[in-house]
Scaffold this motif. Structure first.
Motif, PDB file in Angstrom:
ATOM      1  N   ASN A   1       1.385  -1.121  -0.111  1.00 22.52           N
ATOM      2  CA  ASN A   1       0.202   0.113   0.047  1.00 22.52           C
ATOM      3  C   ASN A   1       0.653   0.783   0.241  1.00 22.52           C
ATOM      4  O   ASN A   1       0.418   2.639   0.896  1.00 22.52           O
ATOM      5  CB  ASN A   1      -1.026  -0.141   1.419  1.00 22.52           C
ATOM      6  CG  ASN A   1      -2.257  -1.580   1.187  1.00 22.52           C
ATOM      7  OD1 ASN A   1      -2.038  -1.749  -0.052  1.00 22.52           O
ATOM      8  ND2 ASN A   1      -1.724  -1.599   2.437  1.00 22.52           N
ATOM      9  N   MET A   2       2.238   1.357  -0.485  1.00 23.07           N
ATOM     10  CA  MET A   2       2.725   2.179  -0.624  1.00 23.07           C
ATOM     11  C   MET A   2       3.300   2.745  -2.184  1.00 23.07           C
ATOM     12  O   MET A   2       3.015   1.848  -3.107  1.00 23.07           O
ATOM     13  CB  MET A   2       3.969   2.066  -0.300  1.00 23.07           C
ATOM     14  CG  MET A   2       3.806   1.681   1.124  1.00 23.07           C
ATOM     15  SD  MET A   2       5.909   1.135   1.271  1.00 23.07           S
ATOM     16  CE  MET A   2       5.951   1.016   3.771  1.00 23.07           C
ATOM     17  N   LYS A   3       3.548   3.993  -2.882  1.00 26.81           N
ATOM     18  CA  LYS A   3       3.033   4.667  -3.883  1.00 26.81           C
ATOM     19  C   LYS A   3       4.843   4.431  -4.772  1.00 26.81           C
ATOM     20  O   LYS A   3       4.588   4.441  -5.509  1.00 26.81           O
ATOM     21  CB  LYS A   3       1.863   5.879  -4.195  1.00 26.81           C
ATOM     22  CG  LYS A   3       2.994   6.643  -3.300  1.00 26.81           C
ATOM     23  CD  LYS A   3       2.668   7.948  -3.804  1.00 26.81           C
ATOM     24  CE  LYS A   3       3.088   8.857  -3.108  1.00 26.81           C
ATOM     25  NZ  LYS A   3       2.212  11.117  -2.715  1.00 26.81           N
ATOM     26  N   ASP A   4       5.395   4.676  -3.787  1.00 28.38           N
ATOM     27  CA  ASP A   4       6.759   5.028  -4.113  1.00 28.38           C
ATOM     28  C   ASP A   4       8.015   4.077  -3.407  1.00 28.38           C
ATOM     29  O   ASP A   4       7.988   4.524  -1.703  1.00 28.38           O
ATOM     30  CB  ASP A   4       7.731   6.163  -4.933  1.00 28.38           C
ATOM     31  CG  ASP A   4       6.850   6.991  -3.680  1.00 28.38           C
ATOM     32  OD1 ASP A   4       7.221   7.291  -3.028  1.00 28.38           O
ATOM     33  OD2 ASP A   4       6.883   8.518  -4.361  1.00 28.38           O
ATOM     34  N   TYR A   5       9.133   3.990  -4.322  1.00 31.58           N
ATOM     35  CA  TYR A   5      10.375   3.966  -3.126  1.00 31.58           C
ATOM     36  C   TYR A   5      10.509   5.338  -1.974  1.00 31.58           C
ATOM     37  O   TYR A   5      10.768   4.514  -0.339  1.00 31.58           O
ATOM     38  CB  TYR A   5      11.890   3.890  -3.690  1.00 31.58           C
ATOM     39  CG  TYR A   5      12.616   3.871  -2.612  1.00 31.58           C
ATOM     40  CD1 TYR A   5      13.053   2.292  -2.050  1.00 31.58           C
ATOM     41  CD2 TYR A   5      13.654   4.694  -2.573  1.00 31.58           C
ATOM     42  CE1 TYR A   5      13.979   2.228  -1.886  1.00 31.58           C
ATOM     43  CE2 TYR A   5      14.755   4.608  -2.165  1.00 31.58           C
ATOM     44  CZ  TYR A   5      15.192   3.055  -0.820  1.00 31.58           C
ATOM     45  OH  TYR A   5      16.050   3.251  -0.400  1.00 31.58           O
ATOM     46  N   GLY A   6       9.910   6.391  -2.414  1.00 33.68           N
ATOM     47  CA  GLY A   6       9.961   7.630  -1.161  1.00 33.68           C
ATOM     48  C   GLY A   6       9.592   6.790   0.281  1.00 33.68           C
ATOM     49  O   GLY A   6      10.088   7.213   1.137  1.00 33.68           O
ATOM     50  N   GLU A   7       8.072   6.204  -0.328  1.00 34.83           N
ATOM     51  CA  GLU A   7       7.044   6.175   0.622  1.00 34.83           C
ATOM     52  C   GLU A   7       7.957   5.660   1.642  1.00 34.83           C
ATOM     53  O   GLU A   7       7.278   4.789   2.974  1.00 34.83           O
ATOM     54  CB  GLU A   7       5.743   5.693   0.362  1.00 34.83           C
ATOM     55  CG  GLU A   7       4.426   6.373   1.335  1.00 34.83           C
ATOM     56  CD  GLU A   7       3.473   6.068   0.493  1.00 34.83           C
ATOM     57  OE1 GLU A   7       2.442   4.826   0.729  1.00 34.83           O
ATOM     58  OE2 GLU A   7       3.203   7.374   0.396  1.00 34.83           O
ATOM     59  N   TYR A   8       8.124   4.643   0.797  1.00 34.21           N
ATOM     60  CA  TYR A   8       8.841   3.253   1.862  1.00 34.21           C
ATOM     61  C   TYR A   8       9.740   3.086   2.648  1.00 34.21           C
ATOM     62  O   TYR A   8       9.460   2.889   3.343  1.00 34.21           O
ATOM     63  CB  TYR A   8       9.403   1.969   0.702  1.00 34.21           C
ATOM     64  CG  TYR A   8      10.054   1.225   1.184  1.00 34.21           C
ATOM     65  CD1 TYR A   8       9.220  -0.649   1.830  1.00 34.21           C
ATOM     66  CD2 TYR A   8      11.543   1.059   1.584  1.00 34.21           C
ATOM     67  CE1 TYR A   8      10.167  -1.181   2.450  1.00 34.21           C
ATOM     68  CE2 TYR A   8      12.101  -0.519   2.162  1.00 34.21           C
ATOM     69  CZ  TYR A   8      11.745  -1.023   1.996  1.00 34.21           C
ATOM     70  OH  TYR A   8      12.431  -2.172   3.007  1.00 34.21           O
TER      71      TYR A   8
END
Length: 475
Positions: free
Chosen positions: A83-90
C-alpha cells in the motif's frame, strides 16, 4: 483489527536480501558496473519518482532497483502490496516518519506476500501482462515459482530442476520466519557445557542442546503456527518438514551471536579479563527489525560469567525499537550482554559518539553482509568507515552471503592495504537458504556463510596492488 504482527510483516514484504547480486556484471563491482548496466540495455528506465536508483547508502535501494532489472515492474508490484506508492514512501516508513502498509487480517497479509512472487520464471511476465483468460500456474513440486504457459515451464525445467527441491524449502521458511515476529521464535537454548574454544560448529553446538524435539513441537502446536497455515495460500507441510524449517529459521537468528563469539576468539579477546564493546557496523533491517534486548544472550551462554559485553548496532537502516537507546559510556552489567543502537553511518557514529566520549571505543567491529562491493553508492558510504577501521587498528570481522561476495570484498580490502588475517566458510553459517526473489533459479545464498577478518595496515613491501580497483577507491 490491525495487529502489530501484521504491520511488522508488511514491511518484511519489501525486504529482499541478496538482490544486489543480479546487477553485478562479470567485470566486477566498480565503475565497470555502471558501464555494464548502460551497455546491457536490460534495466528499464523507471520514473524518477518511483525508481530508487543504484546510488546512495541504503542497501534496499539497490534491492528494489535489481528487482526491476530482472523482472520489469516487480518492485512496483511489491510496493503496491505494501500500500505504498513509491520507494520514497517505503523509505519514510522504514525511518519511522510514516506508518508502513498494514493489512486487515493475516489472510490478506499472506496472500499479498505470495503475490509478490507471481511472475513467470521463464519469461518474467507479471499477471497484468498476460493475455485474457491466461493465469500463472505454480510448480507443483516446489510451490514457489510460477509459469505463464506449459511451454515456458517445459523450457525452464532443465534449469529449474537443479533448484526445485531447495526452493521448496525456501517457500516454507519464508512463512515460518513470521514466527520471529510473533514471539514464538527464537526458542530457549541451554547453557553451554563446553568451553567456547571447543565448539567449532553446529554439530558441537547441537550436542550441548540435548533433544530439541520438545522445543520444536511446542512451536508446531502453537496458536500462531496454526494461524499461519490456516491463512497461507499453500497446504501445510508435514510435521517433519516444519521441524526442519523451524530449526533453519532459528539457525539464522543464532548465527549472528555465534559469529560475533567466533570473532572474539579469532582476535584473542578475553571477555573474562575485561568488559568488551562490540560495534555492529552497517546494521540494518535483518538485525534490527523486531529486535529484542535479549537477541545476543547466546553470548552469555558462550562466555558464562563474563565481565560484561556491549553490542552497539550502527547503520543508516537501523529500525526504531527497544534497542534504540544510548550506548554505554562506562562498564555495563557483568555476565550480561547490553544492546544499544545508533542510526547513521559508522564513521559518523565514531566522530559523534566515540570521539566525544559519549560511547566506548570498540574492542571489535563486526559487519554482517556489508555489501560495499555491490555498487559505487554503497562503496562510497563504506569507504570512510573502512579507512577508519584500518587507521585506528580496530579488529574487524565481516560476513558475506557467498563466496563471490567474499572474493570481491577481499579484493577491495587488499586495495585499501588492509592487513587481512584470514577468511573462509563460516562454521556458524545460517542453514536457511535465501532465494534471489526476482531470479529464483540460481544457487541460494545463506546469511553469514563466509567471513573475513582484518586489522590495521598491511606492510607496504608485502602489499600486492590490484590496478583494476584503484580508480573506484580513489574516487
Amino acid at each position: 483489527m490491525r495487529t502489530q504482527s501484521c504491520q511488522n510483516t508488511s514491511i518484511q514484504l519489501g525486504r529482499r536480501r541478496g538482490e544486489w547480486v543480479d546487477v553485478m556484471g562479470d567485470e566486477g563491482p566498480f565503475p565497470d558496473l555502471t558501464r555494464h548496466i548502460k551497455m546491457s540495455g536490460q534495466i528499464p528506465a523507471l520514473p524518477e519518482s518511483f525508481a530508487p536508483g543504484i546510488d546512495g547508502v541504503f542497501s534496499d535501494r539497490i534491492g528494489f532497483y535489481s528487482l526491476d532489472s530482472n523482472v520489469p515492474g516487480l518492485s512496483k508490484v511489491i510496493l503496491n502490496k505494501l500500500n505504498m506508492k513509491d520507494y520514497g514512501e517505503y523509505r519514510a516508513a522504514m525511518e519511522g516518519k510514516t506508518k508502513g502498509g498494514v493489512f486487515r487480517n493475516y489472510k490478506e497479509m499472506f496472500q499479498k506476500m505470495e503475490e509478490t512472487f507471481k511472475f513467470c520464471a521463464r519469461c518474467n511476465k507479471l499477471p497484468q501482462h498476460l493475455s485474457q483468460g491466461q493465469t500463472l500456474k505454480r510448480c507443483v513440486k516446489c510451490l514457489n515459482v510460477y509459469y505463464c504457459t506449459k511451454e515456458c515451464q517445459k523450457k525452464d525445467w532443465p534449469q529449474h530442476k537443479m533448484f526445485c527441491e531447495k526452493l521448496r524449502l525456501v517457500a516454507v521458511d519464508r512463512l515460518v520466519e513470521w514466527l520471529m515476529f510473533t514471539g514464538d521464535l527464537p526458542f530457549t537454548t541451554e547453557k553451554w557445557s563446553l568451553p567456547a574454544a571447543e565448539v567449532k560448529g553446529w554439530d558441537d553446538w547441537l550436542a550441548m542442546q540435548g533433544d530439541l524435539t520438545p522445543r520444536l513441537d511446542a512451536i508446531l502446536s502453537s496458536t500462531n503456527m496454526g494461524a499461519l497455515w490456516k491463512n497461507a495460500s499453500r497446504p501445510q507441510p508435514e510435521d517433519a518438514d516444519l521441524r526442519d524449517s523451524v530449526w533453519r529459521v532459528e539457525s539464522e537468528f543464532l548465527s549472528r551471536a555465534l559469529s560475533v563469539g567466533m570473532a572474539i576468539r579469532l582476535f584473542g579477546l578475553d571477555p573474562y579479563f575485561k568488559p568488551l564493546t562490540i560495534h555492529l557496523a552497517g546494521a540494518g533491517l535483518n538485525e534490527t527489525m523486531g529486535a529484542r534486548l535479549t537477541d545476543f544472550d547466546e553470548l552469555d551462554r558462550m562466555f558464562p560469567g563474563h565481565k560484561g559485553l556491549e553490542v552497539v548496532m550502527v547503520g543508516p537502516e537501523v529500525v526504531d525499537g527497544p534497542i534504540m537507546r544510548p550506548p554505554l559510556t562506562n562498564f555495563g552489567p557483568k555476565t550480561k550482554t547490553f544492546i544499544s543502537a545508533y542510526k547513521g553511518l559508522y564513521h559518523q557514529f565514531y566522530e559523534d559518539m566515540v570521539e566525544t566520549e559519549k560511547a566506548a571505543k570498540p574492542d571489535l567491529v563486526v559487519g554482517f553482509h556489508p555489501g560495499f562491493h555491490a555498487t559505487q553508492g554503497l562503496g562510497e558510504g563504506w569507504l570512510p568507515s573502512l579507512l577508519l577501521l584500518r587507521d585506528f587498528n580496530i579488529p574487524s570481522f565481516f560476513t558475506m552471503y557467498n563466496e563471490m561476495e567474499l572474493n570481491y570484498s577481499l579484493q577491495i580490502l587488499s586495495e585499501l592495504e588492509m592487513h587481512i588475517k584470514g577468511s573462509g566458510p563460516n562454521p556458524f553459517s545460517s542453514l536457511k537458504p535465501e532465494q534471489v526473489q526476482a531470479c529464483p533459479n540460481k544457487p541460494p545464498s545463506y546469511c553469514n556463510s563466509h567471513f573475513l577478518y582484518f586489522q590495521g595496515l598491511w606492510e607496504q613491501e608485502e602489499l600486492q596492488q590490484s590496478d583494476n580497483y584503484k580508480t573506484y577507491w580513489k574516487a
